[in-house]
Design a protein around this motif. Structure first.
Motif, PDB file in Angstrom:
ATOM      1  N   ALA A 183       0.824  -1.212   0.000  1.00  0.00           N
ATOM      2  CA  ALA A 183       0.000   0.000   0.000  1.00  0.00           C
ATOM      3  C   ALA A 183       0.858   1.261   0.000  1.00  0.00           C
ATOM      4  O   ALA A 183       0.574   2.221  -0.725  1.00  0.00           O
ATOM      5  CB  ALA A 183      -0.935  -0.003   1.203  1.00  0.00           C
ATOM      6  N   SER A 184       1.909   1.273   0.799  1.00  0.00           N
ATOM      7  CA  SER A 184       2.710   2.494   0.935  1.00  0.00           C
ATOM      8  C   SER A 184       3.554   2.767  -0.299  1.00  0.00           C
ATOM      9  O   SER A 184       3.920   3.916  -0.571  1.00  0.00           O
ATOM     10  CB  SER A 184       3.618   2.401   2.164  1.00  0.00           C
ATOM     11  N   GLY A 185       3.854   1.723  -1.087  1.00  0.00           N
ATOM     12  CA  GLY A 185       4.711   1.901  -2.251  1.00  0.00           C
ATOM     13  C   GLY A 185       3.983   2.210  -3.535  1.00  0.00           C
ATOM     14  O   GLY A 185       4.610   2.525  -4.552  1.00  0.00           O
ATOM     15  N   ALA A 186       2.650   2.136  -3.528  1.00  0.00           N
ATOM     16  CA  ALA A 186       1.889   2.364  -4.758  1.00  0.00           C
ATOM     17  C   ALA A 186       1.775   3.858  -5.041  1.00  0.00           C
ATOM     18  O   ALA A 186       1.559   4.663  -4.144  1.00  0.00           O
ATOM     19  CB  ALA A 186       0.503   1.749  -4.634  1.00  0.00           C
ATOM     20  N   SER A 187       1.906   4.216  -6.312  1.00  0.00           N
ATOM     21  CA  SER A 187       1.811   5.613  -6.692  1.00  0.00           C
ATOM     22  C   SER A 187       1.472   5.709  -8.170  1.00  0.00           C
ATOM     23  O   SER A 187       1.592   4.731  -8.909  1.00  0.00           O
ATOM     24  CB  SER A 187       3.129   6.341  -6.415  1.00  0.00           C
ATOM     25  N   ILE A 188       1.029   6.875  -8.602  1.00  0.00           N
ATOM     26  CA  ILE A 188       0.804   7.141 -10.013  1.00  0.00           C
ATOM     27  C   ILE A 188       1.583   8.393 -10.400  1.00  0.00           C
ATOM     28  O   ILE A 188       1.926   9.215  -9.543  1.00  0.00           O
ATOM     29  CB  ILE A 188      -0.692   7.334 -10.349  1.00  0.00           C
ATOM     30  N   SER A 189       1.839   8.527 -11.680  1.00  0.00           N
ATOM     31  CA  SER A 189       2.594   9.676 -12.170  1.00  0.00           C
ATOM     32  C   SER A 189       1.892  10.972 -11.799  1.00  0.00           C
ATOM     33  O   SER A 189       0.679  11.122 -11.982  1.00  0.00           O
ATOM     34  CB  SER A 189       2.735   9.577 -13.697  1.00  0.00           C
ATOM     35  N   GLY A 190       2.649  11.883 -11.247  1.00  0.00           N
ATOM     36  CA  GLY A 190       2.100  13.189 -10.912  1.00  0.00           C
ATOM     37  C   GLY A 190       1.417  13.268  -9.565  1.00  0.00           C
ATOM     38  O   GLY A 190       1.003  14.351  -9.149  1.00  0.00           O
ATOM     39  N   ALA A 191       1.298  12.138  -8.851  1.00  0.00           N
ATOM     40  CA  ALA A 191       0.634  12.161  -7.549  1.00  0.00           C
ATOM     41  C   ALA A 191       1.534  12.829  -6.517  1.00  0.00           C
ATOM     42  O   ALA A 191       2.753  12.642  -6.531  1.00  0.00           O
ATOM     43  CB  ALA A 191       0.303  10.738  -7.107  1.00  0.00           C
ATOM     44  N   PRO A 192       0.972  13.608  -5.603  1.00  0.00           N
ATOM     45  CA  PRO A 192       1.791  14.233  -4.559  1.00  0.00           C
ATOM     46  C   PRO A 192       2.374  13.186  -3.625  1.00  0.00           C
ATOM     47  O   PRO A 192       1.788  12.124  -3.412  1.00  0.00           O
ATOM     48  CB  PRO A 192       0.792  15.142  -3.831  1.00  0.00           C
ATOM     49  N   GLN A 193       3.535  13.471  -3.085  1.00  0.00           N
ATOM     50  CA  GLN A 193       4.182  12.586  -2.123  1.00  0.00           C
ATOM     51  C   GLN A 193       3.895  13.087  -0.715  1.00  0.00           C
ATOM     52  O   GLN A 193       3.929  14.293  -0.451  1.00  0.00           O
ATOM     53  CB  GLN A 193       5.685  12.533  -2.384  1.00  0.00           C
ATOM     54  N   HIS A 194       3.619  12.142   0.204  1.00  0.00           N
ATOM     55  CA  HIS A 194       3.244  12.520   1.560  1.00  0.00           C
ATOM     56  C   HIS A 194       4.145  11.817   2.575  1.00  0.00           C
ATOM     57  O   HIS A 194       4.564  10.675   2.364  1.00  0.00           O
ATOM     58  CB  HIS A 194       1.792  12.128   1.846  1.00  0.00           C
ATOM     59  N   GLN A 195       4.389  12.495   3.682  1.00  0.00           N
ATOM     60  CA  GLN A 195       5.152  11.882   4.767  1.00  0.00           C
ATOM     61  C   GLN A 195       4.353  10.747   5.400  1.00  0.00           C
ATOM     62  O   GLN A 195       4.913   9.750   5.853  1.00  0.00           O
ATOM     63  CB  GLN A 195       5.507  12.935   5.816  1.00  0.00           C
ATOM     64  N   ASP A 196       3.033  10.914   5.434  1.00  0.00           N
ATOM     65  CA  ASP A 196       2.131   9.864   5.934  1.00  0.00           C
ATOM     66  C   ASP A 196       1.371   9.324   4.728  1.00  0.00           C
ATOM     67  O   ASP A 196       0.321   9.856   4.357  1.00  0.00           O
ATOM     68  CB  ASP A 196       1.155  10.435   6.963  1.00  0.00           C
ATOM     69  N   PRO A 197       1.856   8.253   4.088  1.00  0.00           N
ATOM     70  CA  PRO A 197       1.341   7.890   2.764  1.00  0.00           C
ATOM     71  C   PRO A 197       0.150   6.931   2.742  1.00  0.00           C
ATOM     72  O   PRO A 197      -0.419   6.703   1.677  1.00  0.00           O
ATOM     73  CB  PRO A 197       2.552   7.199   2.121  1.00  0.00           C
ATOM     74  N   VAL A 198      -0.229   6.354   3.891  1.00  0.00           N
ATOM     75  CA  VAL A 198      -1.232   5.279   3.875  1.00  0.00           C
ATOM     76  C   VAL A 198      -2.442   5.654   4.712  1.00  0.00           C
ATOM     77  O   VAL A 198      -2.314   6.153   5.832  1.00  0.00           O
ATOM     78  CB  VAL A 198      -0.622   3.956   4.379  1.00  0.00           C
ATOM     79  N   LEU A 199      -3.602   5.387   4.153  1.00  0.00           N
ATOM     80  CA  LEU A 199      -4.859   5.576   4.862  1.00  0.00           C
ATOM     81  C   LEU A 199      -5.378   4.208   5.283  1.00  0.00           C
ATOM     82  O   LEU A 199      -5.444   3.275   4.482  1.00  0.00           O
ATOM     83  CB  LEU A 199      -5.873   6.264   3.947  1.00  0.00           C
ATOM     84  N   LEU A 200      -5.708   4.100   6.555  1.00  0.00           N
ATOM     85  CA  LEU A 200      -6.290   2.877   7.116  1.00  0.00           C
ATOM     86  C   LEU A 200      -7.774   3.128   7.288  1.00  0.00           C
ATOM     87  O   LEU A 200      -8.167   4.135   7.892  1.00  0.00           O
ATOM     88  CB  LEU A 200      -5.660   2.603   8.490  1.00  0.00           C
ATOM     89  N   GLU A 201      -8.613   2.223   6.768  1.00  0.00           N
ATOM     90  CA  GLU A 201     -10.051   2.439   6.863  1.00  0.00           C
ATOM     91  C   GLU A 201     -10.771   1.193   7.362  1.00  0.00           C
ATOM     92  O   GLU A 201     -10.372   0.063   7.051  1.00  0.00           O
ATOM     93  CB  GLU A 201     -10.630   2.815   5.496  1.00  0.00           C
ATOM     94  N   GLU A 202     -11.821   1.429   8.089  1.00  0.00           N
ATOM     95  CA  GLU A 202     -12.741   0.366   8.473  1.00  0.00           C
ATOM     96  C   GLU A 202     -13.317  -0.281   7.212  1.00  0.00           C
ATOM     97  O   GLU A 202     -13.731   0.417   6.287  1.00  0.00           O
ATOM     98  CB  GLU A 202     -13.860   0.979   9.304  1.00  0.00           C
ATOM     99  N   PHE A 203     -13.325  -1.611   7.148  1.00  0.00           N
ATOM    100  CA  PHE A 203     -13.982  -2.277   6.030  1.00  0.00           C
ATOM    101  C   PHE A 203     -15.477  -2.323   6.309  1.00  0.00           C
ATOM    102  O   PHE A 203     -15.916  -2.771   7.373  1.00  0.00           O
ATOM    103  CB  PHE A 203     -13.454  -3.698   5.840  1.00  0.00           C
ATOM    104  N   VAL A 204     -16.264  -1.837   5.366  1.00  0.00           N
ATOM    105  CA  VAL A 204     -17.711  -1.877   5.510  1.00  0.00           C
ATOM    106  C   VAL A 204     -18.287  -2.799   4.444  1.00  0.00           C
ATOM    107  O   VAL A 204     -17.872  -2.769   3.283  1.00  0.00           O
ATOM    108  CB  VAL A 204     -18.334  -0.465   5.400  1.00  0.00           C
ATOM    109  N   GLY A 205     -19.207  -3.653   4.858  1.00  0.00           N
ATOM    110  CA  GLY A 205     -19.798  -4.614   3.942  1.00  0.00           C
ATOM    111  C   GLY A 205     -20.903  -3.990   3.108  1.00  0.00           C
ATOM    112  O   GLY A 205     -21.375  -2.878   3.373  1.00  0.00           O
ATOM    113  N   GLY A 206     -21.320  -4.720   2.093  1.00  0.00           N
ATOM    114  CA  GLY A 206     -22.395  -4.256   1.234  1.00  0.00           C
ATOM    115  C   GLY A 206     -21.945  -4.096  -0.194  1.00  0.00           C
ATOM    116  O   GLY A 206     -20.745  -4.081  -0.506  1.00  0.00           O
ATOM    117  N   ALA A 207     -22.911  -3.988  -1.093  1.00  0.00           N
ATOM    118  CA  ALA A 207     -22.612  -3.822  -2.517  1.00  0.00           C
ATOM    119  C   ALA A 207     -21.959  -2.471  -2.766  1.00  0.00           C
ATOM    120  O   ALA A 207     -22.260  -1.485  -2.095  1.00  0.00           O
ATOM    121  CB  ALA A 207     -23.895  -3.939  -3.333  1.00  0.00           C
TER     122      ALA A 207
END
Length: 437
Positions: A179-203
């Motif tokens: 997760a922390s190593g993924a990036s796309i061209s032109g994306a800003p770089q952050h000191q805190d690069p990963v977002l952790l989120e609650e998984f929510v079920g459903g379609a």
């Protein structure tokens, strides 16, 4: 190049892949002269262009002087972009030229998933619990507060790159670098690069909305098929002319609240949502028309031309909105599916559809690869491992998927593995309604 001085001039920043975006380019070229800013010499785009510039990159320092030079020579009516990686510099260009846009800060917020979460939390929009982390130790600590299962995602990537579901601490340790190593061209770089989120079920669904001076109007909903768990490859979409979500006041109110929170001006959004037991919950907001074949499906099901509507929105012009589908009209379901090899890390020997085996109801059956190409399945080959695509129309969802099944069997894909062993590659069952982020 075409001279049509009587038509307004639009600047298009990045055209995208032909199989997904030619419809959109053809649409705006019918009413406008198009000046394309692209990273390479145009090929398939040329019949639709009035002029173009090739740039080494899409940074603001490149686009702004180029746009100012163009505006000094010709009247620019608006700036269009449907490329996620280029939408922010394109918006900065529009704002610099004094043209209507979503607003740089709104788009910057959309491109930064953490900024989106913070802004929506301030306005009480429904979303998962979340935390921003810089390293795996911080991720473990946040996970203990939020609880498993969780979703790890890069703060500023796109197209599900680096997004993964984790069930416990061991998986979190194993997947954090992904997760922390993924990036796309032109994306800003952050000191805190990963977002952790609650998984929510459903379609999981997406809703595309036209936004006119801050007022968002949801126009079509796409229901997603997602596969290759624990990753989040979108393997297909379905758009119905009679989707009940468009008439659901709770759903539409959430969409309007999201746009109000972002202070989104003029343009278009592609909002991804989960339909949970507690109601609709936001996944993310993209400041562009939907990707893959979603705009094509919307046109088949609703008769809505997203690119044509965007072209007026980026000029700050309100147009009569498409009328709701009459209840007397025969229902239409338009659906797409992407086809993959049944094993990872293969080389394409031959690929083609057997035209005689394609059923009625087919809209398109398009090969996306070629002999000699190297196909990787997720996570190494997120969306780039697709061998072909199919789109169909039918009267209901079940019939549409029956046509998709028959059409899938018409693909003749022959591959070889790293040792050169050849085989016809049947297609894996990649669809999973539960694995969605």
């Amino acid at each position: 190049m075409h001279e049509h001085a009587d038509r307004p001039l639009l600047v298009l920043v990045a055209s995208g892949r032909q199989e997904y975006r030619e419809d959109a380019l053809a649409s705006i070229a019918r009413r406008f002269r198009v000046h394309l800013i692209e990273g390479a010499e145009p090929t398939w785009q040329r019949p639709y262009l009035d002029s173009y510039d090739v740039v080494p990159g899409f940074e603001e320092t490149t686009l702004i002087p180029l746009g100012q030079r163009l505006a000094g020579q010709r009247t620019v009516a608006g700036v269009v972009c449907w490329d996620e990686a280029r939408i922010l510099p394109a918006t900065v260009l529009a704002d610099t030229l004094g043209l209507p846009s979503a607003g740089t800060e709104a788009v910057r917020c959309c491109r930064d998933k953490y900024a989106t979460r913070k802004r929506l939390a301030e306005h009480g929009a429904p979303q998962p619990r979340f935390a921003l982390v810089s390293d795996v130790d911080g991720a473990r600590e946040a996970a203990r507060r939020i609880g498993y299962p969780l979703v790890l995602k890069p703060r500023s990537a796109a197209a599900s790159l680096g997004v993964v579901r984790v069930e416990g601490e061991q998986e979190l340790n194993e997947q954090f670098t992904f997760a922390s190593g993924a990036s796309i061209s032109g994306a800003p770089q952050h000191q805190d690069p990963v977002l952790l989120e609650e998984f929510v079920g459903g379609a999981e669904v997406s809703v595309d909305s036209l936004v006119e001076d801050g007022a968002a109007t949801p126009l079509f909903v796409a229901r997603k098929s997602v596969g290759f768990a624990p990753f989040f490859e979108e393997t297909g979409h379905e758009v119905s002319s009679h989707d009940p979500l468009l008439d659901d006041p709770e759903f539409t109110q959430v969409i309007k609240k999201i746009h109000h929170a972002l202070d989104f001006g003029w343009g278009w959004t592609h909002v991804e949502m989960k339909l949970t037991e507690r109601g609709p919950v936001l996944v993310e907001v993209n400041a562009r028309i939907g990707g893959d074949l979603i705009p094509r499906l919307a046109y088949l099901a609703h008769g809505i031309d997203a690119a044509d509507l965007v072209a007026d929105a980026v000029r700050g012009i309100r147009q009569p909105l498409p009328q709701p589908t009459p209840t007397a009209r025969r229902p239409v379901v338009a659906a797409s599916r992407f086809l993959y090899p049944d094993q990872d890390d293969v080389v394409v020997e031959s690929v083609a559809f057997d035209e005689t085996a394609l059923p009625a109801g087919i809209d398109r059956a398009v090969v996306l690869t070629e002999p000699g190409a190297h196909l990787r399945l997720p996570p190494e080959g997120l969306f780039s491992g697709r061998a072909a695509l199919i789109s169909v129309t039918a009267e209901d969802s079940r019939s549409a998927h029956e046509v998709l099944d028959i059409a899938s069997d018409a693909l003749r894909l022959h591959v070889s593995d790293r040792k050169g062993r050849s085989a016809e590659s049947p297609l894996p069952n990649t669809s999973s309604k539960e694995c969605a982020h």
